[in-house]
Design a protein around this motif. Structure first.
Motif, mmCIF file in Angstrom:
data_model
loop_
_atom_site.group_PDB
_atom_site.id
_atom_site.type_symbol
_atom_site.label_atom_id
_atom_site.label_comp_id
_atom_site.label_asym_id
_atom_site.label_seq_id
_atom_site.Cartn_x
_atom_site.Cartn_y
_atom_site.Cartn_z
ATOM 1 N N ASP A 124 -3.205 10.808 -9.820
ATOM 2 C CA ASP A 124 -4.620 10.808 -10.184
ATOM 3 C C ASP A 124 -5.098 9.363 -10.332
ATOM 4 O O ASP A 124 -5.210 8.837 -11.432
ATOM 5 C CB ASP A 124 -4.837 11.585 -11.487
ATOM 6 N N TYR A 125 -5.339 8.717 -9.215
ATOM 7 C CA TYR A 125 -5.752 7.319 -9.204
ATOM 8 C C TYR A 125 -6.718 7.065 -8.063
ATOM 9 O O TYR A 125 -6.880 7.891 -7.167
ATOM 10 C CB TYR A 125 -4.547 6.384 -9.075
ATOM 11 N N GLU A 126 -7.367 5.908 -8.120
ATOM 12 C CA GLU A 126 -8.179 5.429 -7.009
ATOM 13 C C GLU A 126 -7.656 4.049 -6.631
ATOM 14 O O GLU A 126 -7.092 3.343 -7.468
ATOM 15 C CB GLU A 126 -9.659 5.342 -7.382
ATOM 16 N N VAL A 127 -7.808 3.699 -5.390
ATOM 17 C CA VAL A 127 -7.391 2.390 -4.909
ATOM 18 C C VAL A 127 -8.633 1.669 -4.411
ATOM 19 O O VAL A 127 -9.329 2.169 -3.527
ATOM 20 C CB VAL A 127 -6.355 2.496 -3.766
ATOM 21 N N ILE A 128 -8.897 0.533 -5.012
ATOM 22 C CA ILE A 128 -10.017 -0.292 -4.585
ATOM 23 C C ILE A 128 -9.435 -1.561 -3.991
ATOM 24 O O ILE A 128 -8.762 -2.325 -4.693
ATOM 25 C CB ILE A 128 -10.948 -0.619 -5.765
ATOM 26 N N LEU B 168 0.825 -1.210 0.000
ATOM 27 C CA LEU B 168 0.000 0.000 0.000
ATOM 28 C C LEU B 168 0.857 1.257 0.000
ATOM 29 O O LEU B 168 0.541 2.232 -0.686
ATOM 30 C CB LEU B 168 -0.954 -0.012 1.193
ATOM 31 N N GLN B 169 1.943 1.238 0.737
ATOM 32 C CA GLN B 169 2.820 2.406 0.768
ATOM 33 C C GLN B 169 3.423 2.664 -0.606
ATOM 34 O O GLN B 169 3.600 3.812 -1.008
ATOM 35 C CB GLN B 169 3.927 2.225 1.809
ATOM 36 N N SER B 170 3.687 1.598 -1.370
ATOM 37 C CA SER B 170 4.238 1.797 -2.709
ATOM 38 C C SER B 170 3.238 2.507 -3.624
ATOM 39 O O SER B 170 3.638 3.204 -4.551
ATOM 40 C CB SER B 170 4.683 0.466 -3.319
ATOM 41 N N VAL B 171 1.959 2.369 -3.352
ATOM 42 C CA VAL B 171 0.942 3.090 -4.118
ATOM 43 C C VAL B 171 0.986 4.574 -3.749
ATOM 44 O O VAL B 171 0.946 5.441 -4.619
ATOM 45 C CB VAL B 171 -0.465 2.517 -3.865
ATOM 46 N N LYS C 278 -10.854 4.489 -16.365
ATOM 47 C CA LYS C 278 -10.866 3.827 -17.670
ATOM 48 C C LYS C 278 -9.773 2.775 -17.780
ATOM 49 O O LYS C 278 -9.853 1.893 -18.626
ATOM 50 C CB LYS C 278 -10.688 4.857 -18.778
ATOM 51 N N VAL C 279 -8.736 2.892 -16.972
ATOM 52 C CA VAL C 279 -7.616 1.962 -17.014
ATOM 53 C C VAL C 279 -7.482 1.342 -15.627
ATOM 54 O O VAL C 279 -7.563 2.042 -14.623
ATOM 55 C CB VAL C 279 -6.307 2.685 -17.410
ATOM 56 N N VAL C 280 -7.276 0.032 -15.595
ATOM 57 C CA VAL C 280 -7.174 -0.696 -14.332
ATOM 58 C C VAL C 280 -5.806 -1.351 -14.240
ATOM 59 O O VAL C 280 -5.330 -1.934 -15.212
ATOM 60 C CB VAL C 280 -8.275 -1.775 -14.232
ATOM 61 N N ALA C 281 -5.191 -1.255 -13.084
ATOM 62 C CA ALA C 281 -3.940 -1.955 -12.798
ATOM 63 C C ALA C 281 -4.159 -2.790 -11.547
ATOM 64 O O ALA C 281 -4.707 -2.300 -10.561
ATOM 65 C CB ALA C 281 -2.807 -0.957 -12.576
ATOM 66 N N PHE C 282 -3.754 -4.048 -11.607
ATOM 67 C CA PHE C 282 -3.938 -4.939 -10.466
ATOM 68 C C PHE C 282 -2.696 -4.922 -9.586
ATOM 69 O O PHE C 282 -1.572 -4.834 -10.062
ATOM 70 C CB PHE C 282 -4.206 -6.366 -10.933
ATOM 71 N N LEU C 283 -2.949 -5.034 -8.302
ATOM 72 C CA LEU C 283 -1.869 -5.052 -7.319
ATOM 73 C C LEU C 283 -2.271 -6.026 -6.221
ATOM 74 O O LEU C 283 -3.276 -5.814 -5.537
ATOM 75 C CB LEU C 283 -1.661 -3.643 -6.743
ATOM 76 N N ASP C 284 -1.520 -7.100 -6.080
ATOM 77 C CA ASP C 284 -1.801 -8.075 -5.033
ATOM 78 C C ASP C 284 -1.076 -7.679 -3.753
ATOM 79 O O ASP C 284 -0.154 -6.868 -3.767
ATOM 80 C CB ASP C 284 -1.376 -9.473 -5.480
#
Length: 96
Positions: A15-19, A5-8, A65-71
């Motif tokens: 300009d992003y959202e974290v879900i 999470l800190q890396s985000v 509009k663009v999604v990036a996955f982060l486990d």
């Protein structure tokens, strides 16, 4: 998970959202996520249905509009989202 999470939050592109989808975990990950306070952050909890269902649910909640996955065990270098943004501008249709 905290490092993930800190890396985000350390991204040069902001300009992003974290879900975050808590897919029925029992490792107190909800408590860890709730220690971060940011308006771009949204947490959803579901019963365990697997990674595909969790990702599909997260996409359905997304406003972007663009999604990036982060486990939970991943790490993004500070320019990761900036690079993805530039790639999306260069290679994705702009009329979608």
């Amino acid at each position: 998970m905290e490092n993930t999470l800190q890396s985000v939050f350390n991204q040069s592109f902001t300009d992003y959202e974290v879900i975050v989808i808590n897919d029925g975990s029992t490792d107190k990950s909800e408590q860890k996520v709730n220690t971060f306070s940011d308006e771009r952050f949204r947490l959803f909890s579901t019963e365990n249905k697997g990674v595909s269902q969790a990702r599909n649910f997260g996409i359905s909640q997304s406003k972007g509009k663009v999604v990036a996955f982060l486990d939970a065990d991943d790490y993004w270098f500070p320019t990761h989202l900036e690079s993805l943004y530039q790639l999306s501008k260069n290679f994705l249709r702009q009329d979608y």
